[in-house]
Every structure is written in structure tokens, then in C-alpha cells.
Motif scaffolding. Sequence first.
Motif: not given
Length: 352
Positions: A279-281, A331, A347-348, A350
Motif C-alpha cells: 500500500h501507499y499511504f 483503496g 488515503c490508502t 494499492s
Amino acid sequence: MKTILVIEDIDITRELIVHTLRQDYHILEARDGIEGLEIARQHPPNLILCDIAMPDMDGYQVISELRKDDQTASIPFIFLTAFDEREAIRYGMALGADDYLTKPFSVEELRTAVRAGLQKKALHDKHLHQKMDELRNNITTALPHELRTVVMVLEGYLQVMMDGSNEENQSLLLTMNQYAERLHRMSDKFLWYTELQTGVIKPADHPLQDAHKIITEAAIKHATSLNRQDDLRLQLAPTALCIVPEQLSVIMRELVENACQYSEAGTPIHIVGEPNNAHYFLHIEDQGRGMTPEQIAEVGAFMQFERDTYEQQGTGLGLVITKRLLELNGGSLTIHSDYGQSTHVMCTLSQS
């Protein structure tokens, strides 16, 4: 459990009806028309069983009064009558009765009439809701496209007029153009919302390389449009994300505009992007007025908070569009806030 109001002045008849129905329904009782009318207004039931021949206020008067009141006008109404005369029955139906039972009636006849009355009302409500949903969908689908077409033509003519106008008219035309741009942004939000609702917008089918650059460009662009570019604090780790570039730009537009709109110029807006496994936060934090837990829980389309306290523009669609775009691509959106101090949106997304 459905509620049935029984209006009957003969005790033994009323008690028999109540005994028959109370196992399946919540029962309200009235001993005369006046009491029944008062109960129906204070606690509107799902169906009313009412005798015709009662002292002081008969069944005809009861239904006439109920049909005048919007709150009680559509309640299914079944007459209980000792009359087996066609004229009496026809008169009752003309007043708005849905059915009638002639005394003496059997237990099964009573149960059948009540079930039929409730089913008829349920079907009517379902049909009405379908019609209303159809109307809303037609308006929601057509309005954004019509708005956008009109606004684009308006902006084009305004630009032509501004290019050829004298200095005296420039200020007026500039103000008109600002309002046209505002209407353009609103129509664009409506269009995104509508297309998300109707499934027109699809998730990404291939990875977006250098997604952090899209985030940076969109953040700077929209902060600059609101004269807040100097307040941005960007710290974004490189990443490739599973999302369409335009969708990512829209997410940043909505979040940056919100952060700018609800915080004072000169206060920082931090945008931090960090990878974590798959994931990318993406964190967006401002030092604005914040939101209460109740407001965060009620975030939804066309919902704006404290409009009576703060002057603000918009429709309340921004966070909804952001949330649904994120969910469309696997997300999520999370909001934390200290009311009166700051708001932190995470925001999460993928990673590909």
C-alpha cells in the motif's frame, strides 16, 4: 412489527379483534371516533380498522378528517360495518376507504383483509419509490452534462469579450468569468459524482508509474489556483499506483481544495506519501477549523457543515467523490480531526 389501530365502540367486538391480531401486530385501541382520530395523529399506524356507527363521531367523519391531513392521508383504512347496503359501502369507499368488513366476520376474513391492506400499501410505496428513484436518476444524469455544455460556451464568449474589451469593462468581465469558472467546477463535480453512481467510471487496468509526480503536479496546480502554493509542504516517496491518472488528479484536487478552503492562508498544508508493503499511504493535513466525530461520520453527498457559521461555497461532493474513487481502485479514505485545530485525511492506495 406493523401497527394496527382498532377504532370500535363495542367492547366485545374490539377485544375480539385485538385478541385475533395482537400476535402478529402491535395494536392500538380506541373506544370512539374522537379518541381514534387523536391516536392516529399522534402515533400514525400502518393500518386502521374502524367501525362506521359510533356516537359523537362516526367512521365516515373519522376517515374524512384523516384524509385531510398529509401525515395520515395515505394510511390504509378498513371499515367495519353492520350495514350490508351497497350505498353505505360505496359512500365509504368514495371517502377513501380501502376495504370493508361486514359484521359478523370470521377471524380468517379479518386476518385476510388486514394482510391485503398492508400488502396493497407496500406495493404502492414501492411503486412510488421506484418512480422517484427514476426521476432522481434522470435529473442526476442529465443535469451535469447540460450544465457543462452551457458553462463551456459561456466561458468561451467571456474570453472573447475580455480580449477585446476596454479597461472599464475588464473588471466586470473578470468577475463574470470567475463565477463561470465556479459553475464549471460545480458541474464537473456533479459529472464525476453521477458517473461514479452509474458505473461509467472504471478502475485502472494497468499500473500508473511515477504516480507521485501526478500527486505533486495536481497539488501545486490547485493550491496555486487558491493562492496557497507557498503553504504546501510536500514529501512524497516515489511510487507506482493502481489508479487512472485523471482519477488521482481529481482526488488531489478535492483534498487540496478542502484543505485550502477550511484553513487560513499562511498556515501549512502537509502532503506526505509513504509506501508500506503493498500500500501507499497519502496523508493530507491542515491546521484549519477541523471536524467533530459526528461530522466525520456524516460525510456524504451534498452535506456541508456549519454553513450558518462559516461563509463557504460548494456542494459537499468533494469528499464523497474522493472516497468512491479510492474504493473503486481498492483503496480507502480515513479522516481524523481535532475540532478547531486540524484535520488529517489519509488515503490508502494499492501499489502496483
